[in-house]
Design a protein around this motif. Structure first.
Motif, PDB file in Angstrom:
ATOM      1  N   HIS A   1      52.207  75.408  33.088  1.00 33.79           N
ATOM      2  CA  HIS A   1      50.970  75.669  33.819  1.00 33.79           C
ATOM      3  C   HIS A   1      50.028  74.458  33.774  1.00 33.79           C
ATOM      4  CE1 HIS A   1      46.753  77.399  33.885  1.00 33.79           C
ATOM      5  NE2 HIS A   1      47.204  77.674  35.091  1.00 33.79           N
ATOM      6  N   GLN A   2      49.940  73.815  32.599  1.00 29.06           N
ATOM      7  CA  GLN A   2      49.041  72.662  32.496  1.00 29.06           C
ATOM      8  C   GLN A   2      49.660  71.400  33.091  1.00 29.06           C
ATOM      9  OE1 GLN A   2      48.148  72.143  28.350  1.00 29.06           O
ATOM     10  NE2 GLN A   2      50.199  71.449  27.798  1.00 29.06           N
ATOM     11  N   GLY A   3      50.983  71.411  33.308  1.00 31.32           N
ATOM     12  CA  GLY A   3      51.639  70.322  34.016  1.00 31.32           C
ATOM     13  C   GLY A   3      52.251  69.250  33.155  1.00 31.32           C
ATOM     14  N   PHE A   4      52.239  69.431  31.811  1.00 31.38           N
ATOM     15  CA  PHE A   4      52.846  68.405  30.961  1.00 31.38           C
ATOM     16  C   PHE A   4      53.174  68.970  29.586  1.00 31.38           C
ATOM     17  CE2 PHE A   4      48.344  68.242  30.003  1.00 31.38           C
ATOM     18  CZ  PHE A   4      48.300  68.062  28.633  1.00 31.38           C
TER      19      PHE A   4
ATOM     20  N   GLY B   1      53.370  63.578  21.521  1.00 31.09           N
ATOM     21  CA  GLY B   1      52.778  62.942  20.358  1.00 31.09           C
ATOM     22  C   GLY B   1      52.468  61.478  20.608  1.00 31.09           C
ATOM     23  N   GLY B   2      51.590  60.931  19.776  1.00 33.66           N
ATOM     24  CA  GLY B   2      51.240  59.525  19.899  1.00 33.66           C
ATOM     25  C   GLY B   2      50.587  59.174  21.214  1.00 33.66           C
ATOM     26  N   GLY B   3      49.957  60.143  21.845  1.00 27.84           N
ATOM     27  CA  GLY B   3      49.318  59.895  23.126  1.00 27.84           C
ATOM     28  C   GLY B   3      50.265  59.902  24.301  1.00 27.84           C
ATOM     29  N   ASN B   4      51.528  60.252  24.060  1.00 28.96           N
ATOM     30  CA  ASN B   4      52.535  60.279  25.119  1.00 28.96           C
ATOM     31  C   ASN B   4      52.798  61.701  25.582  1.00 28.96           C
ATOM     32  OD1 ASN B   4      53.106  57.415  24.949  1.00 28.96           O
ATOM     33  ND2 ASN B   4      54.179  57.874  23.027  1.00 28.96           N
ATOM     34  N   SER B   5      53.213  61.838  26.822  1.00 24.47           N
ATOM     35  CA  SER B   5      53.567  63.145  27.377  1.00 24.47           C
ATOM     36  C   SER B   5      54.558  62.923  28.510  1.00 24.47           C
ATOM     37  CB  SER B   5      52.320  63.864  27.912  1.00 24.47           C
ATOM     38  OG  SER B   5      51.746  63.144  28.994  1.00 24.47           O
ATOM     39  N   PHE B   6      55.200  64.011  28.905  1.00 21.90           N
ATOM     40  CA  PHE B   6      55.963  63.926  30.151  1.00 21.90           C
ATOM     41  C   PHE B   6      55.495  65.016  31.099  1.00 21.90           C
ATOM     42  CE2 PHE B   6      59.058  66.953  28.232  1.00 21.90           C
ATOM     43  CZ  PHE B   6      59.289  67.790  29.311  1.00 21.90           C
ATOM     44  N   SER B   7      55.406  64.656  32.353  1.00 25.47           N
ATOM     45  CA  SER B   7      54.857  65.580  33.341  1.00 25.47           C
ATOM     46  C   SER B   7      55.938  66.504  33.868  1.00 25.47           C
ATOM     47  CB  SER B   7      54.233  64.802  34.500  1.00 25.47           C
ATOM     48  OG  SER B   7      55.230  64.122  35.240  1.00 25.47           O
ATOM     49  N   VAL B   8      55.530  67.713  34.167  1.00 27.92           N
ATOM     50  CA  VAL B   8      56.451  68.682  34.755  1.00 27.92           C
ATOM     51  C   VAL B   8      56.906  68.207  36.130  1.00 27.92           C
ATOM     52  CG1 VAL B   8      56.660  71.067  35.548  1.00 27.92           C
ATOM     53  CG2 VAL B   8      55.404  70.573  33.441  1.00 27.92           C
ATOM     54  N   SER B   9      56.015  67.552  36.865  1.00 19.68           N
ATOM     55  CA  SER B   9      56.380  67.085  38.205  1.00 19.68           C
ATOM     56  C   SER B   9      57.464  66.015  38.161  1.00 19.68           C
ATOM     57  CB  SER B   9      55.144  66.547  38.939  1.00 19.68           C
ATOM     58  OG  SER B   9      54.545  65.495  38.222  1.00 19.68           O
ATOM     59  N   SER B  10      57.600  65.314  37.015  1.00 18.50           N
ATOM     60  CA  SER B  10      58.659  64.310  36.898  1.00 18.50           C
ATOM     61  C   SER B  10      60.034  64.950  36.890  1.00 18.50           C
ATOM     62  CB  SER B  10      58.464  63.477  35.633  1.00 18.50           C
ATOM     63  OG  SER B  10      58.732  64.242  34.463  1.00 18.50           O
ATOM     64  N   ARG B  11      60.079  66.259  36.668  1.00 21.44           N
ATOM     65  CA  ARG B  11      61.344  66.997  36.702  1.00 21.44           C
ATOM     66  C   ARG B  11      61.572  67.654  38.066  1.00 21.44           C
ATOM     67  NH1 ARG B  11      61.339  64.253  32.781  1.00 21.44           N
ATOM     68  NH2 ARG B  11      62.135  64.786  30.712  1.00 21.44           N
TER      69      ARG B  11
ATOM     70  N   GLN C   1      72.542  75.248  28.309  1.00 23.40           N
ATOM     71  CA  GLN C   1      71.099  75.422  28.385  1.00 23.40           C
ATOM     72  C   GLN C   1      70.349  74.089  28.453  1.00 23.40           C
ATOM     73  OE1 GLN C   1      72.962  75.669  25.678  1.00 23.40           O
ATOM     74  NE2 GLN C   1      71.789  76.078  23.824  1.00 23.40           N
ATOM     75  N   VAL C   2      71.047  72.973  28.164  1.00 22.73           N
ATOM     76  CA  VAL C   2      70.441  71.649  28.316  1.00 22.73           C
ATOM     77  C   VAL C   2      71.187  70.858  29.394  1.00 22.73           C
ATOM     78  CG1 VAL C   2      69.364  71.508  26.056  1.00 22.73           C
ATOM     79  CG2 VAL C   2      71.747  70.809  26.292  1.00 22.73           C
ATOM     80  N   CYS C   3      71.595  71.548  30.410  1.00 22.49           N
ATOM     81  CA  CYS C   3      72.270  70.956  31.571  1.00 22.49           C
ATOM     82  C   CYS C   3      71.452  69.783  32.118  1.00 22.49           C
ATOM     83  CB  CYS C   3      72.433  72.040  32.635  1.00 22.49           C
ATOM     84  SG  CYS C   3      72.946  71.463  34.259  1.00 22.49           S
ATOM     85  N   ASP C   4      72.159  68.755  32.624  1.00 21.10           N
ATOM     86  CA  ASP C   4      71.495  67.573  33.184  1.00 21.10           C
ATOM     87  C   ASP C   4      70.901  67.826  34.566  1.00 21.10           C
ATOM     88  OD1 ASP C   4      72.225  66.198  30.920  1.00 21.10           O
ATOM     89  OD2 ASP C   4      73.991  65.261  31.830  1.00 21.10           O
ATOM     90  N   ALA C   5      71.342  68.868  35.236  1.00 21.83           N
ATOM     91  CA  ALA C   5      70.838  69.160  36.590  1.00 21.83           C
ATOM     92  C   ALA C   5      70.570  70.654  36.725  1.00 21.83           C
ATOM     93  CB  ALA C   5      71.849  68.689  37.639  1.00 21.83           C
TER      94      ALA C   5
ATOM     95  N   ARG D   1      62.192  75.494  36.874  1.00 16.11           N
ATOM     96  CA  ARG D   1      62.594  74.492  37.869  1.00 16.11           C
ATOM     97  C   ARG D   1      62.576  75.053  39.291  1.00 16.11           C
ATOM     98  NH1 ARG D   1      65.100  69.810  35.820  1.00 16.11           N
ATOM     99  NH2 ARG D   1      64.376  69.529  33.674  1.00 16.11           N
ATOM    100  N   VAL D   2      62.901  76.332  39.429  1.00 19.65           N
ATOM    101  CA  VAL D   2      62.806  77.015  40.722  1.00 19.65           C
ATOM    102  C   VAL D   2      61.944  78.256  40.531  1.00 19.65           C
ATOM    103  CG1 VAL D   2      65.061  76.147  41.479  1.00 19.65           C
ATOM    104  CG2 VAL D   2      64.911  78.399  40.403  1.00 19.65           C
ATOM    105  N   ASP D   3      61.429  78.802  41.620  1.00 18.56           N
ATOM    106  CA  ASP D   3      60.482  79.916  41.531  1.00 18.56           C
ATOM    107  C   ASP D   3      61.032  81.082  40.711  1.00 18.56           C
ATOM    108  OD1 ASP D   3      58.441  78.682  42.953  1.00 18.56           O
ATOM    109  OD2 ASP D   3      59.189  79.388  44.883  1.00 18.56           O
ATOM    110  N   GLY D   4      60.135  81.655  39.878  1.00 22.01           N
ATOM    111  CA  GLY D   4      60.563  82.663  38.925  1.00 22.01           C
ATOM    112  C   GLY D   4      59.960  84.033  39.118  1.00 22.01           C
TER     113      GLY D   4
END
Length: 354
Positions: free
Chosen positions: A45-48, A52-62, A114-118, A125-128
């Motif tokens: 919901h918050q998008g990321f 830690g360490g000031g780093n994050s990854f965005s949901v939109s990057s997926r 459950q940790v599939c690459d695609a 990843r798709v509407d739920g």
């Protein structure tokens, strides 16, 4: 079709209406009967996610972009199918295994689907399932939950599955009543973990949380010992419950911040195992020689496989009583559900009902 959707990251969900999709090919359309509200939904919901360490990854990057419908814990009734061969499913209710995988990447080939690459994970990843309808790509992702309350059944596909898969990594069958298993966090995952762990092992359970109310529930449903984690030196309190200075055999960290990993590792005996599950975020620096000297094992665990989900459902059908408190809200109250969870006032699980 009515869906509560993310329109802007971090902003309140909005109710949107669309044409109800028609399934094609192997697809199946289900009318959602219940959908759990999971802590992971807060991060999406918050998008990321906080690394830690000031780093994050965005949901939109997926590849996830608004408008987007959360909800990876739905159960529903089949109302339409994409092929005649599946018509026998119409009218039947199923738990939906949401961790849809490609089946061809290296992770899938070695069984870590459950940790599939695609992935095409429903609700991440798709509407739920924060909706009154959801599409499932194939019938193999549907699990018969006959005999289980749908409000509990929906939670099995993530929170229940997550702790079941994590606990399996601890070789619980080898533990005795003299052994201690620490569970950090008495939220939705932690309370489910208590019931499942009591079913799978004789080890005594030490449960930690910052909330006395949640710890009281934990004791009521089977925790042998509880510790308020905000006290000074909680590791000393944990070790008071250890038999013959035997140390803690295993730790299940369902929170996942720097402090909880540090605490878990500090109380493990030699050869002990720390399973990291929680996604609250952060980072941890570890001194390497003691990792070898103490022969510690640190394992990351993320939800579970389709086979493990089926195993868990069968255990519940066969008598595993997951005593987690569940309260329901109508779909239109999804924002309240999210805010309650974010503010830490949810005891157990919240389930949305269209």
């Amino acid at each position: 079709m009515r869906s509560m959707q993310i329109i802007d990251w971090g902003q309140p969900l909005q109710l949107r209406e669309y044409e109800t999709p028609l399934p094609t090919g192997d697809q199946i359309l289900l009318a959602v009967e219940a959908c759990g509200v999971c802590h992971s939904d807060l991060h999406i919901h918050q998008g990321f996610f906080d690394l830690g360490g000031g780093n994050s990854f965005s949901v939109s990057s997926r590849g996830v972009v608004p408008p987007f419908t959360l909800g990876h814990e739905p159960v529903g009734k089949v109302i339409s199918v994409g092929s005649n061969e599946q018509e026998h499913l119409i009218g039947k209710s199923f738990l939906i295994y949401p961790w849809i995988n490609c089946g061809i990447c290296q992770s899938c080939k070695v069984g870590m689907t459950q940790v599939c690459d695609a992935p095409k994970i429903i609700g991440t990843r798709v509407d739920g399932g924060y909706s009154d309808h959801v599409i499932v790509p194939h019938k193999k992702f549907l699990i018969d939950y006959t005999g289980i309350n749908p409000h509990l059944a929906c939670t099995l596909s993530c929170s229940g599955l997550t702790v079941y898969s994590a606990l399996k990594k601890l070789n619980l069958g080898s533990l005795t009543e003299a052994d201690r298993l620490v569970i950090i966090g008495a939220g939705g995952l932690g309370l489910a973990a208590i019931s499942i762990a009591k079913f799978l092992t004789k080890a005594k359970l030490i449960v930690l949380d910052i909330d006395d109310t949640k710890l009281e529930i934990a004791r009521d449903i089977g925790a042998d010992f509880t510790v308020v984690s905000t006290i000074d030196d909680p590791q000393d309190k944990i070790l008071e419950f250890v038999f013959d200075d035997n140390g803690v055999a295993a730790c299940l960290d369902l929170v996942g911040v720097t402090q909880t990993m540090e605490l878990g590792l500090s109380v493990l005996r030699k050869g002990g195992t720390h399973v990291h599950v929680g996604l609250h975020g952060g980072s941890h620096e570890i001194s390497l020689p003691p990792l070898s000297f103490r022969m510690l094992k640190i394992i990351g665990s993320y939800v579970g496989t389709l086979e493990e989900c089926k195993e868990l459902v069968e255990l519940v059908k066969g008598g595993l009583d997951i005593k987690i408190p569940i309260h329901t809200l109508p779909l239109e109250k999804a924002n309240q559900a999210i805010e309650d969870l974010r503010n830490g006032v949810v005891v157990g699980r919240t389930v949305l009902t269209p």
